[in-house]
Design a protein around this motif. Structure first.
Motif, PDB file in Angstrom:
ATOM      1  N   ASP A   1       0.863  -1.173   0.000  1.00 33.54           N
ATOM      2  CA  ASP A   1       0.000   0.000   0.000  1.00 33.54           C
ATOM      3  C   ASP A   1       0.900   1.223   0.000  1.00 33.54           C
ATOM      4  OD1 ASP A   1      -1.836   1.986   0.235  1.00 33.54           O
ATOM      5  OD2 ASP A   1      -2.742   1.253   2.086  1.00 33.54           O
ATOM      6  N   TRP A   2       0.884   1.957  -1.099  1.00 34.48           N
ATOM      7  CA  TRP A   2       1.771   3.099  -1.241  1.00 34.48           C
ATOM      8  C   TRP A   2       1.230   4.357  -0.561  1.00 34.48           C
ATOM      9  CZ3 TRP A   2       3.733   2.568  -6.996  1.00 34.48           C
ATOM     10  CH2 TRP A   2       4.641   1.503  -7.064  1.00 34.48           C
ATOM     11  N   ALA A   3      -0.006   4.346  -0.103  1.00 35.99           N
ATOM     12  CA  ALA A   3      -0.581   5.445   0.681  1.00 35.99           C
ATOM     13  C   ALA A   3      -0.294   6.821   0.068  1.00 35.99           C
ATOM     14  CB  ALA A   3      -0.096   5.373   2.122  1.00 35.99           C
ATOM     15  N   LEU A   4      -0.683   6.982  -1.168  1.00 31.89           N
ATOM     16  CA  LEU A   4      -0.473   8.233  -1.898  1.00 31.89           C
ATOM     17  C   LEU A   4      -1.738   9.081  -1.890  1.00 31.89           C
ATOM     18  CD1 LEU A   4       1.233   6.472  -4.897  1.00 31.89           C
ATOM     19  CD2 LEU A   4       2.398   8.066  -3.367  1.00 31.89           C
ATOM     20  N   ASP A   5      -1.563  10.397  -1.848  1.00 28.57           N
ATOM     21  CA  ASP A   5      -2.711  11.296  -1.922  1.00 28.57           C
ATOM     22  C   ASP A   5      -3.344  11.217  -3.308  1.00 28.57           C
ATOM     23  OD1 ASP A   5      -2.322  12.204   0.659  1.00 28.57           O
ATOM     24  OD2 ASP A   5      -1.116  13.928   0.027  1.00 28.57           O
ATOM     25  N   ASP A   6      -4.647  11.444  -3.347  1.00 26.62           N
ATOM     26  CA  ASP A   6      -5.398  11.446  -4.599  1.00 26.62           C
ATOM     27  C   ASP A   6      -5.151  12.767  -5.327  1.00 26.62           C
ATOM     28  OD1 ASP A   6      -7.243  11.274  -6.667  1.00 26.62           O
ATOM     29  OD2 ASP A   6      -8.909  10.700  -5.366  1.00 26.62           O
ATOM     30  N   PRO A   7      -4.716  12.738  -6.584  1.00 24.23           N
ATOM     31  CA  PRO A   7      -4.463  13.977  -7.320  1.00 24.23           C
ATOM     32  C   PRO A   7      -5.733  14.669  -7.827  1.00 24.23           C
ATOM     33  CG  PRO A   7      -4.020  12.097  -8.723  1.00 24.23           C
ATOM     34  CD  PRO A   7      -4.333  11.549  -7.353  1.00 24.23           C
ATOM     35  N   ASP A   8      -6.863  13.997  -7.781  1.00 26.57           N
ATOM     36  CA  ASP A   8      -8.101  14.548  -8.316  1.00 26.57           C
ATOM     37  C   ASP A   8      -8.439  15.874  -7.634  1.00 26.57           C
ATOM     38  OD1 ASP A   8     -10.455  14.806  -9.763  1.00 26.57           O
ATOM     39  OD2 ASP A   8     -11.603  13.532  -8.403  1.00 26.57           O
ATOM     40  N   GLY A   9      -8.524  16.929  -8.442  1.00 29.41           N
ATOM     41  CA  GLY A   9      -8.901  18.236  -7.934  1.00 29.41           C
ATOM     42  C   GLY A   9      -7.767  19.034  -7.305  1.00 29.41           C
ATOM     43  N   GLU A  10      -6.565  18.473  -7.253  1.00 30.43           N
ATOM     44  CA  GLU A  10      -5.423  19.173  -6.658  1.00 30.43           C
ATOM     45  C   GLU A  10      -4.806  20.158  -7.654  1.00 30.43           C
ATOM     46  OE1 GLU A  10      -4.396  19.040  -3.582  1.00 30.43           O
ATOM     47  OE2 GLU A  10      -5.628  17.365  -2.884  1.00 30.43           O
ATOM     48  N   ASP A  11      -4.052  21.137  -7.118  1.00 28.82           N
ATOM     49  CA  ASP A  11      -3.391  22.098  -7.996  1.00 28.82           C
ATOM     50  C   ASP A  11      -2.213  21.423  -8.696  1.00 28.82           C
ATOM     51  OD1 ASP A  11      -0.811  22.500  -6.579  1.00 28.82           O
ATOM     52  OD2 ASP A  11      -2.034  23.458  -5.036  1.00 28.82           O
ATOM     53  N   VAL A  12      -1.714  22.078  -9.717  1.00 33.83           N
ATOM     54  CA  VAL A  12      -0.703  21.483 -10.591  1.00 33.83           C
ATOM     55  C   VAL A  12       0.564  21.089  -9.824  1.00 33.83           C
ATOM     56  CG1 VAL A  12       0.265  23.690 -11.363  1.00 33.83           C
ATOM     57  CG2 VAL A  12       0.435  21.683 -12.843  1.00 33.83           C
ATOM     58  N   ASP A  13       0.995  21.917  -8.869  1.00 35.44           N
ATOM     59  CA  ASP A  13       2.210  21.580  -8.127  1.00 35.44           C
ATOM     60  C   ASP A  13       2.016  20.319  -7.296  1.00 35.44           C
ATOM     61  OD1 ASP A  13       3.652  23.729  -9.143  1.00 35.44           O
ATOM     62  OD2 ASP A  13       3.043  25.070  -7.512  1.00 35.44           O
ATOM     63  N   ARG A  14       0.861  20.181  -6.660  1.00 33.07           N
ATOM     64  CA  ARG A  14       0.597  18.994  -5.841  1.00 33.07           C
ATOM     65  C   ARG A  14       0.513  17.753  -6.725  1.00 33.07           C
ATOM     66  NH1 ARG A  14       2.112  16.026  -2.560  1.00 33.07           N
ATOM     67  NH2 ARG A  14       0.674  14.726  -1.404  1.00 33.07           N
ATOM     68  N   VAL A  15      -0.126  17.863  -7.873  1.00 35.14           N
ATOM     69  CA  VAL A  15      -0.217  16.723  -8.796  1.00 35.14           C
ATOM     70  C   VAL A  15       1.180  16.315  -9.259  1.00 35.14           C
ATOM     71  CG1 VAL A  15      -1.137  15.885 -10.999  1.00 35.14           C
ATOM     72  CG2 VAL A  15      -2.570  17.311  -9.516  1.00 35.14           C
ATOM     73  N   HIS A  16       2.034  17.291  -9.523  1.00 31.16           N
ATOM     74  CA  HIS A  16       3.408  16.969  -9.925  1.00 31.16           C
ATOM     75  C   HIS A  16       4.152  16.261  -8.800  1.00 31.16           C
ATOM     76  CE1 HIS A  16       3.713  20.083 -13.439  1.00 31.16           C
ATOM     77  NE2 HIS A  16       2.875  19.094 -13.676  1.00 31.16           N
ATOM     78  N   ASP A  17       3.942  16.686  -7.550  1.00 31.16           N
ATOM     79  CA  ASP A  17       4.582  16.016  -6.411  1.00 31.16           C
ATOM     80  C   ASP A  17       4.132  14.557  -6.308  1.00 31.16           C
ATOM     81  OD1 ASP A  17       5.903  18.358  -5.721  1.00 31.16           O
ATOM     82  OD2 ASP A  17       4.513  18.864  -4.085  1.00 31.16           O
ATOM     83  N   ILE A  18       2.832  14.331  -6.456  1.00 26.62           N
ATOM     84  CA  ILE A  18       2.286  12.964  -6.396  1.00 26.62           C
ATOM     85  C   ILE A  18       2.847  12.140  -7.549  1.00 26.62           C
ATOM     86  CG2 ILE A  18       0.174  11.578  -6.558  1.00 26.62           C
ATOM     87  CD1 ILE A  18      -1.254  14.068  -5.217  1.00 26.62           C
ATOM     88  N   ARG A  19       2.841  12.710  -8.734  1.00 23.23           N
ATOM     89  CA  ARG A  19       3.376  12.032  -9.925  1.00 23.23           C
ATOM     90  C   ARG A  19       4.828  11.627  -9.711  1.00 23.23           C
ATOM     91  NH1 ARG A  19       4.815  16.076 -14.392  1.00 23.23           N
ATOM     92  NH2 ARG A  19       6.502  16.315 -12.888  1.00 23.23           N
ATOM     93  N   ASP A  20       5.635  12.542  -9.186  1.00 21.01           N
ATOM     94  CA  ASP A  20       7.059  12.265  -8.998  1.00 21.01           C
ATOM     95  C   ASP A  20       7.281  11.190  -7.928  1.00 21.01           C
ATOM     96  OD1 ASP A  20       7.437  14.186 -10.944  1.00 21.01           O
ATOM     97  OD2 ASP A  20       8.097  15.741  -9.545  1.00 21.01           O
ATOM     98  N   GLU A  21       6.443  11.169  -6.895  1.00 19.60           N
ATOM     99  CA  GLU A  21       6.533  10.123  -5.871  1.00 19.60           C
ATOM    100  C   GLU A  21       6.197   8.758  -6.479  1.00 19.60           C
ATOM    101  OE1 GLU A  21       7.033   8.114  -2.247  1.00 19.60           O
ATOM    102  OE2 GLU A  21       7.715  10.101  -2.872  1.00 19.60           O
TER     103      GLU A  21
END
Length: 147
Positions: free
Chosen positions: A107-127
């Motif tokens: 379980d990688w326990a990652l935040d959901d990118p849905d509805g997040e701002d571009v910087d947060r989505v990039h952080d999730i993507r990079d993780e």
């Protein structure tokens, strides 16, 4: 784990909607499989799939030259998951695979990118990218040890 000398390693990336994190993980895994020349089967799906991949996810991956615009979320079955060597859930799944000790569930326990701002989505993507590369490092090391 399966005998990697005769069968491909099977990996599944799973979340509820299969519209964000698991789609990114799948795309990164496809890239790693190609880069490393590994015999890996990659599955993705959700327990309650959305109608489409989230727009912010498509945009974030496009920034890296990866096109997810043609991807469609899909349902994944327990039988498909039981056939895997590794199953990575994104932090939103309640999979019941305790009766399948041959499957390494993470379980990688990652935040959901849905509805997040571009910087947060990039952080999730990079993780996600980092975790996929680490998983492929493990698979490569395991194959080297069994060779």
């Amino acid at each position: 784990m399966s005998d990697t000398t005769t069968q491909p390693t099977r990996i599944a990336f799973v979340c509820v909607q299969n519209a964000g994190r698991s789609q990114m993980a799948t795309a990164f895994a496809e890239r790693e499989r190609e880069r490393r020349g590994l015999d890996v089967t990659i599955l993705t799906g959700g327990t309650h799939p959305a109608d489409a991949v989230h727009d912010e996810v498509i945009d974030a991956m496009a920034d890296l030259g990866i096109d997810l615009s043609d991807r469609t979320p899909r349902e994944i079955t327990t039988d498909e998951l039981r056939s895997c060597d590794y199953v990575a859930t994104m932090g939103c799944s309640t999979l019941e695979l305790d009766d399948t000790p041959t499957v390494d569930v993470r379980d990688w326990a990652l935040d959901d990118p849905d509805g997040e701002d571009v910087d947060r989505v990039h952080d999730i993507r990079d993780e996600i990218d980092s975790r996929v590369r680490a998983l492929f490092d493990e698979i490569e090391a395991e194959r080297g040890a069994s060779a």
